[in-house]
Design an enzyme around this catalytic site. Structure first.
Site, PDB file in Angstrom:
ATOM      1  N   ASP A   1      23.522  -6.848  40.032  1.00  0.00           N
ATOM      2  CA  ASP A   1      22.959  -6.862  41.520  1.00  0.00           C
ATOM      3  C   ASP A   1      21.783  -6.829  42.295  1.00  0.00           C
ATOM      4  OD1 ASP A   1      24.561  -5.295  43.771  1.00  0.00           O
ATOM      5  OD2 ASP A   1      23.935  -3.350  43.326  1.00  0.00           O
TER       6      ASP A   1
ATOM      7  N   TYR B   1      25.638   2.122  34.069  1.00  0.00           N
ATOM      8  CA  TYR B   1      26.447   2.615  34.017  1.00  0.00           C
ATOM      9  C   TYR B   1      26.922   3.164  32.443  1.00  0.00           C
ATOM     10  CZ  TYR B   1      27.130   1.857  38.910  1.00  0.00           C
ATOM     11  OH  TYR B   1      26.989   2.755  40.545  1.00  0.00           O
TER      12      TYR B   1
HETATM   13  N1  APR Z   1      22.915 -12.629  34.923  1.00  0.00           N
HETATM   14  C1  APR Z   1      23.880 -11.932  34.419  1.00  0.00           C
HETATM   15  N2  APR Z   1      23.521 -10.500  33.876  1.00  0.00           N
HETATM   16  C2  APR Z   1      22.516  -9.732  33.919  1.00  0.00           C
HETATM   17  C3  APR Z   1      21.699 -10.377  35.196  1.00  0.00           C
HETATM   18  C4  APR Z   1      22.336 -11.635  35.622  1.00  0.00           C
HETATM   19  N3  APR Z   1      20.922 -12.020  36.173  1.00  0.00           N
HETATM   20  N4  APR Z   1      20.693  -9.110  35.257  1.00  0.00           N
HETATM   21  C5  APR Z   1      21.231  -7.618  34.068  1.00  0.00           C
HETATM   22  N5  APR Z   1      22.470  -8.822  33.645  1.00  0.00           N
HETATM   23  C6  APR Z   1      23.434  -7.870  32.754  1.00  0.00           C
HETATM   24  C7  APR Z   1      22.805  -6.275  31.896  1.00  0.00           C
HETATM   25  O1  APR Z   1      22.005  -6.435  30.710  1.00  0.00           O
HETATM   26  C8  APR Z   1      24.372  -6.013  31.748  1.00  0.00           C
HETATM   27  O2  APR Z   1      24.913  -6.054  30.601  1.00  0.00           O
HETATM   28  O3  APR Z   1      24.591  -7.256  34.002  1.00  0.00           O
HETATM   29  C9  APR Z   1      25.120  -6.239  32.756  1.00  0.00           C
HETATM   30  C10 APR Z   1      25.995  -5.323  33.624  1.00  0.00           C
HETATM   31  O4  APR Z   1      24.112  -4.434  34.054  1.00  0.00           O
HETATM   32  P1  APR Z   1      23.732  -3.232  35.215  1.00  0.00           P
HETATM   33  O5  APR Z   1      23.356  -4.570  36.125  1.00  0.00           O
HETATM   34  O6  APR Z   1      22.770  -2.567  35.072  1.00  0.00           O
HETATM   35  O7  APR Z   1      25.545  -3.295  35.941  1.00  0.00           O
HETATM   36  P2  APR Z   1      25.979  -1.709  35.735  1.00  0.00           P
HETATM   37  O8  APR Z   1      25.689  -0.920  34.602  1.00  0.00           O
HETATM   38  O9  APR Z   1      27.762  -1.669  35.967  1.00  0.00           O
HETATM   39  O10 APR Z   1      26.015  -1.030  36.484  1.00  0.00           O
HETATM   40  C11 APR Z   1      25.900  -0.723  37.944  1.00  0.00           C
HETATM   41  O11 APR Z   1      23.634  -0.489  38.472  1.00  0.00           O
HETATM   42  O12 APR Z   1      21.927  -1.741  40.141  1.00  0.00           O
HETATM   43  C12 APR Z   1      23.368  -1.009  39.877  1.00  0.00           C
HETATM   44  O13 APR Z   1      24.031  -1.123  42.269  1.00  0.00           O
HETATM   45  C13 APR Z   1      24.212  -1.172  40.711  1.00  0.00           C
HETATM   46  O14 APR Z   1      24.626   0.973  41.180  1.00  0.00           O
HETATM   47  C14 APR Z   1      24.706  -0.145  40.281  1.00  0.00           C
HETATM   48  C15 APR Z   1      24.985  -0.215  38.819  1.00  0.00           C
END
Ligand code: APR
Length: 167
Positions: A33, A120
């Protein structure tokens, strides 16, 4: 339709839409995000403010602004709470509703991150099985969508998706 796993930073992909693993406020955060908001520029946050949030399992669409992707589809994955709080159904809804929005907008290519598997806490293997099964189940639906990418940040996720897609 082609389903493909790849490894890298989803913000660099020149697809019709990248999917954001957002939070319910849609006002940005860490992980993917944060990376998407940084790369898209402040216009993305302004567009998200107008949406007024998004319930878990649903999806919303905005332009991609400074991203190479034309659109961002924001979906809110479930927080893992042990599996007894409807997490599998809600995670499947994220993929299904994101694909439905893509089809409504006539998009051809969509790239998903591994929704819910970072902050999450959703177990990676269970999440990947739901992701692949849900996308496969939507293949028959009409529309120009012909390419779905599973964008993995880690090599473990890449190998997992490659195995699931092969099997
Ligand atoms: N490109 C692709 N994948 C990514 C990137 C990127 N630039 N950055 C992180 N990831 C991967 C992580 O390694 C993980 O496998 O995206 C996946 C989801 O991780 P998170 O971003 O932590 O998302 P999530 O677990 O759904 O949690 C959502 O995190 O930052 C907050 O605002 C967001 O509150 C929400 C929560």
């Amino acid at each position: 339709m082609r389903l493909e796993a790849c490894q890298g930073d989803i913000t660099t992909l020149a697809v019709d839409a990248i999917v954001n693993a957002a939070k319910r406020s849609l006002l940005g955060g860490g992980g993917v995000d944060g990376a998407i908001h940084r790369a898209a520029g402040p216009e993305l946050l302004a567009a998200c403010r107008l949406l007024g949030g998004c319930p878990t399992g649903e999806a919303r669409i905005t332009p991609g602004f400074r991203l190479p992707a034309r659109y961002v589809i924001h979906t809110v994955g479930p927080v893992w709470q042990g599996g007894g709080h409807d997490e599998p159904t809600l995670l499947a809804s994220c993929y299904r509703n994101s694909l439905a929005l893509a089809r409504q907008h006539g998009l051809r290519s969509v790239a998903f991150p591994c929704i819910s598997t970072g902050v999450y806490g959703y177990p990676a293997e269970a999440a990947a099985q739901i992701a692949v099964a849900t996308v496969l189940a939507s293949l028959a639906e009409a529309g120009p969508l012909d390419h779905v990418y599973f964008v993995c940040f880690s090599v473990n996720d890449l190998e997992r998706y490659q195995r699931l897609l092969a099997g």
